[in-house]
Write an enzyme that holds these catalytic residues in place. Structure first.
Site, PDB file in Angstrom:
ATOM      1  N   GLY A 126       0.873  -1.266  -0.169  1.00  0.00           N
ATOM      2  CA  GLY A 126       0.142  -0.045   0.074  1.00  0.00           C
ATOM      3  C   GLY A 126       0.677   1.408   0.026  1.00  0.00           C
ATOM      4  O   GLY A 126       0.342   2.371   0.315  1.00  0.00           O
ATOM      5  N   LEU A 127       2.243   1.083  -0.265  1.00  0.00           N
ATOM      6  CA  LEU A 127       3.067   2.388  -0.351  1.00  0.00           C
ATOM      7  C   LEU A 127       3.342   2.584  -1.719  1.00  0.00           C
ATOM      8  O   LEU A 127       4.338   3.416  -1.924  1.00  0.00           O
ATOM      9  CB  LEU A 127       4.159   2.058   0.565  1.00  0.00           C
ATOM     10  CG  LEU A 127       3.916   1.762   2.133  1.00  0.00           C
ATOM     11  CD1 LEU A 127       5.168   1.425   2.923  1.00  0.00           C
ATOM     12  CD2 LEU A 127       3.085   2.814   2.780  1.00  0.00           C
ATOM     13  N   GLU A 162       0.488   1.578 -16.189  1.00  0.00           N
ATOM     14  CA  GLU A 162       0.005   0.616 -15.257  1.00  0.00           C
ATOM     15  C   GLU A 162      -1.481   0.032 -15.630  1.00  0.00           C
ATOM     16  O   GLU A 162      -1.635  -0.805 -15.586  1.00  0.00           O
ATOM     17  CB  GLU A 162      -0.176   1.614 -13.766  1.00  0.00           C
ATOM     18  CG  GLU A 162      -0.622   0.543 -12.713  1.00  0.00           C
ATOM     19  CD  GLU A 162       0.156   0.720 -11.456  1.00  0.00           C
ATOM     20  OE1 GLU A 162       0.626   1.989 -11.072  1.00  0.00           O
ATOM     21  OE2 GLU A 162      -0.095   0.132 -10.489  1.00  0.00           O
ATOM     22  N   ASP A 174      -1.304   7.408  -6.881  1.00  0.00           N
ATOM     23  CA  ASP A 174       0.144   7.387  -6.810  1.00  0.00           C
ATOM     24  C   ASP A 174       1.325   7.928  -7.729  1.00  0.00           C
ATOM     25  O   ASP A 174       2.268   8.399  -7.449  1.00  0.00           O
ATOM     26  CB  ASP A 174       0.292   5.678  -6.991  1.00  0.00           C
ATOM     27  CG  ASP A 174      -0.665   5.095  -6.041  1.00  0.00           C
ATOM     28  OD1 ASP A 174      -1.099   5.518  -5.053  1.00  0.00           O
ATOM     29  OD2 ASP A 174      -1.001   3.763  -6.255  1.00  0.00           O
ATOM     30  N   TYR A 222     -10.721  -4.302  -5.358  1.00  0.00           N
ATOM     31  CA  TYR A 222     -10.213  -2.809  -6.029  1.00  0.00           C
ATOM     32  C   TYR A 222     -11.328  -2.489  -7.205  1.00  0.00           C
ATOM     33  O   TYR A 222     -12.027  -1.453  -7.168  1.00  0.00           O
ATOM     34  CB  TYR A 222      -8.942  -2.562  -6.390  1.00  0.00           C
ATOM     35  CG  TYR A 222      -8.692  -1.186  -6.789  1.00  0.00           C
ATOM     36  CD1 TYR A 222      -8.235  -0.209  -5.651  1.00  0.00           C
ATOM     37  CD2 TYR A 222      -8.747  -0.817  -7.949  1.00  0.00           C
ATOM     38  CE1 TYR A 222      -8.080   1.051  -6.020  1.00  0.00           C
ATOM     39  CE2 TYR A 222      -8.475   0.332  -8.599  1.00  0.00           C
ATOM     40  CZ  TYR A 222      -8.066   1.257  -7.534  1.00  0.00           C
ATOM     41  OH  TYR A 222      -7.526   2.720  -7.916  1.00  0.00           O
TER      42      TYR A 222
HETATM   43  P1  ADP Z   1       1.806  -1.525  -4.197  1.00  0.00           P
HETATM   44  O1  ADP Z   1       2.006  -0.418  -5.354  1.00  0.00           O
HETATM   45  O2  ADP Z   1       0.962  -0.830  -2.945  1.00  0.00           O
HETATM   46  O3  ADP Z   1       3.133  -1.940  -3.528  1.00  0.00           O
HETATM   47  P2  ADP Z   1       1.158  -3.051  -6.179  1.00  0.00           P
HETATM   48  O4  ADP Z   1       0.204  -4.535  -6.242  1.00  0.00           O
HETATM   49  O5  ADP Z   1       0.330  -2.129  -7.001  1.00  0.00           O
HETATM   50  O6  ADP Z   1       1.229  -2.929  -4.613  1.00  0.00           O
HETATM   51  O7  ADP Z   1       2.334  -3.440  -7.045  1.00  0.00           O
HETATM   52  C1  ADP Z   1       3.235  -4.451  -6.670  1.00  0.00           C
HETATM   53  C2  ADP Z   1       3.940  -4.872  -7.543  1.00  0.00           C
HETATM   54  O8  ADP Z   1       4.853  -4.082  -8.445  1.00  0.00           O
HETATM   55  C3  ADP Z   1       4.912  -6.088  -7.528  1.00  0.00           C
HETATM   56  O9  ADP Z   1       3.980  -7.410  -7.474  1.00  0.00           O
HETATM   57  C4  ADP Z   1       5.641  -6.028  -8.545  1.00  0.00           C
HETATM   58  O10 ADP Z   1       5.100  -6.621  -9.790  1.00  0.00           O
HETATM   59  C5  ADP Z   1       5.989  -4.716  -8.750  1.00  0.00           C
HETATM   60  N1  ADP Z   1       7.180  -3.976  -7.986  1.00  0.00           N
HETATM   61  C6  ADP Z   1       7.056  -3.304  -6.993  1.00  0.00           C
HETATM   62  N2  ADP Z   1       8.410  -2.991  -6.651  1.00  0.00           N
HETATM   63  C7  ADP Z   1       9.261  -3.731  -7.270  1.00  0.00           C
HETATM   64  C8  ADP Z   1      10.507  -4.158  -7.299  1.00  0.00           C
HETATM   65  N3  ADP Z   1      11.779  -3.530  -6.633  1.00  0.00           N
HETATM   66  N4  ADP Z   1      11.043  -4.996  -8.290  1.00  0.00           N
HETATM   67  C9  ADP Z   1      10.318  -5.550  -9.294  1.00  0.00           C
HETATM   68  N5  ADP Z   1       8.996  -5.267  -9.169  1.00  0.00           N
HETATM   69  C10 ADP Z   1       8.544  -4.640  -8.228  1.00  0.00           C
HETATM   70 MG    MG Z   2       0.316  -0.049  -6.521  1.00  0.00          MG
END
Ligand code: ADP
Ligand code: MG
Length: 373
Positions: A126-127, A162, A174, A222
């Site tokens: 959620g960050l 996205e 975001d 969502y």
């Molecule tokens: P949030 O944005 O709240 O963290 P989301 O489900 O929207 O959660 O996004 C998470 C996704 O973003 C992960 O499952 C991955 O696919 C991608 N992601 C985020 N950080 C990384 C990272 N450091 N390396 C690779 N993929 C990442």
């Molecule tokens: Mg996200």
């Protein structure tokens, strides 16, 4: 943020060459204004000192894209010519390749590139690790190719990637929160006009508690809330719920839809109120608690773990707390009280409730999207 020398070291270890550019992209907490972005409402996010560092270099100087992310098992290795004809991506590569693909779609000339990703932002909590990654990728790739985009264009393309390629039909919160973040300031966003301004924050840090229940935006809840809000707006004969009055919302016959719409109107009012409190040097803590209750009872996107974090933080002396992000898990922010006492109480409540342990950190509120190499 990961130390730049560590991020560069990770790049060198993978590609055996020197990088040319590095971008730091922060995570964000949404102080208040949840599920308002796609409803034409208001929000007040703040970028934090944790985030994603994307490092890029010339690589093989051909048309190859090679990418690796610390903590992810799979690597990306694809030719630009193949990327042009690919429209469906999977795993974490959909964020990385989605960010490049939107630039190709716009007709920008892109060279082959090596990319390494380092992060100290828990993903799915959620960050907004997803938007942090997308903004970093779009920004890094444009710099690498001497493409001069305004910050508005970077934000727009990251948002498009996205939705179109990562399969997450999210609002603009975001991408605005990260793309326009200024250190030690909150971003006040009005999604009815897509305009933003910044305002001072009367404190430097916040306690963040991750429930460690990790949602995925692309799964279920969502999307269902978005569809409900669209139906409510249709009934109200408005483009967005936020354009309606409380009296109009009260005429919605379907109880659940009425509750969703009521949350949006009340949440917008809370955002205004908190901005006002910030200007008087106050935290708006009570508004956070009201926001959480509304997300729990009217919008119905909290979960037992985030409810327990909020409840036990208040019991332990916090002045306000609420879940942040899309919901169904993720993190909470906590304002006021003694963080170590709050951590002790929340931990013990989780243990006695039979929940897995949550994580705690103090976030400094000084994030911004920037080139660091
Ligand atoms: P949030 O944005 O709240 O963290 P989301 O489900 O929207 O959660 O996004 C998470 C996704 O973003 C992960 O499952 C991955 O696919 C991608 N992601 C985020 N950080 C990384 C990272 N450091 N390396 C690779 N993929 C990442
Ligand atoms: Mg996200």
């Amino acid at each position: 943020m990961i130390d730049l020398s560590d991020a560069v070291g990770f790049f060198r270890a993978n590609f055996d060459t020197d990088p040319s550019t590095a971008i730091e992209s922060p995570g964000r907490i949404n102080y208040i204004g949840e599920h308002t972005d796609y409803n034409g409402g208001l929000a007040l996010p703040i970028a934090i000192d944790r985030g994603i560092t994307v490092v890029v270099g010339d690589g093989l100087r051909g048309t190859k894209i090679r990418a690796t992310s610390a903590g992810q098992r799979s690597i990306v290795d694809i030719d630009l010519d193949d990327l042009v004809s690919t429209t469906v991506f999977d795993g974490w590569s959909r964020y990385l390749l989605g960010g490049i693909k939107v630039l190709l779609d716009e007709g920008y000339p892109i060279r082959g590139v090596d990319i390494s990703i380092s992060s100290d932002l828990q993903l799915g909590s959620g960050l907004s690790s997803s938007a942090a990654l997308l903004l970093a990728v779009v920004y890094a790739i444009t710099l690498h190719n001497d493409i001069n985009l305004s910050r508005d264009e970077v934000v727009e393309l990251a948002h498009r990637a996205e939705g179109q390629y990562a399969g997450a039909n999210v609002g603009y919160l975001d991408h605005y929160a990260i793309g326009f973040a200024m250190p030690r300031r909150a971003t006040f966003i009005d999604f009815s006009t897509m305009s933003h301004s910044s305002c001072e924050i009367p404190f430097d840090e916040l306690l963040v508690v991750d429930s460690n229940v990790h949602h995925s935006i692309s799964s279920g809840g969502y999307g269902e809330r978005r569809r409900e809000c669209e139906r409510a707006a249709e009934i109200l004969n408005r483009r967005f719920i936020s354009g309606a009055s409380v009296e109009e919302v009260q005429t919605i016959a379907d109880v659940e839809l009425r509750l969703r719409a009521m949350h949006v109107l009340e949440e917008n009012a809370r955002v205004e109120e908190v901005r006002n409190e910030f200007s008087q040097g106050k935290t708006g803590a009570r508004m956070l608690l009201d926001s959480h209750k509304s997300l729990r009872d009217q919008f119905r996107v909290s979960c037992p773990e985030t409810d327990l974090i909020v409840e036990s933080s208040i019991e332990a002396g916090a002045e306000g707390a609420r879940m942040v992000g899309g919901g169904f898990g993720g993190s909470c922010i906590v304002v006021g009280g003694d963080p170590s006492n709050i951590e002790r109480v929340v931990r013990s409540k989780f243990a006695s409730g039979g929940f897995g342990p949550p994580s705690f950190f103090i976030a400094a509120l000084d994030g911004s999207l920037k080139r660091v190499l």
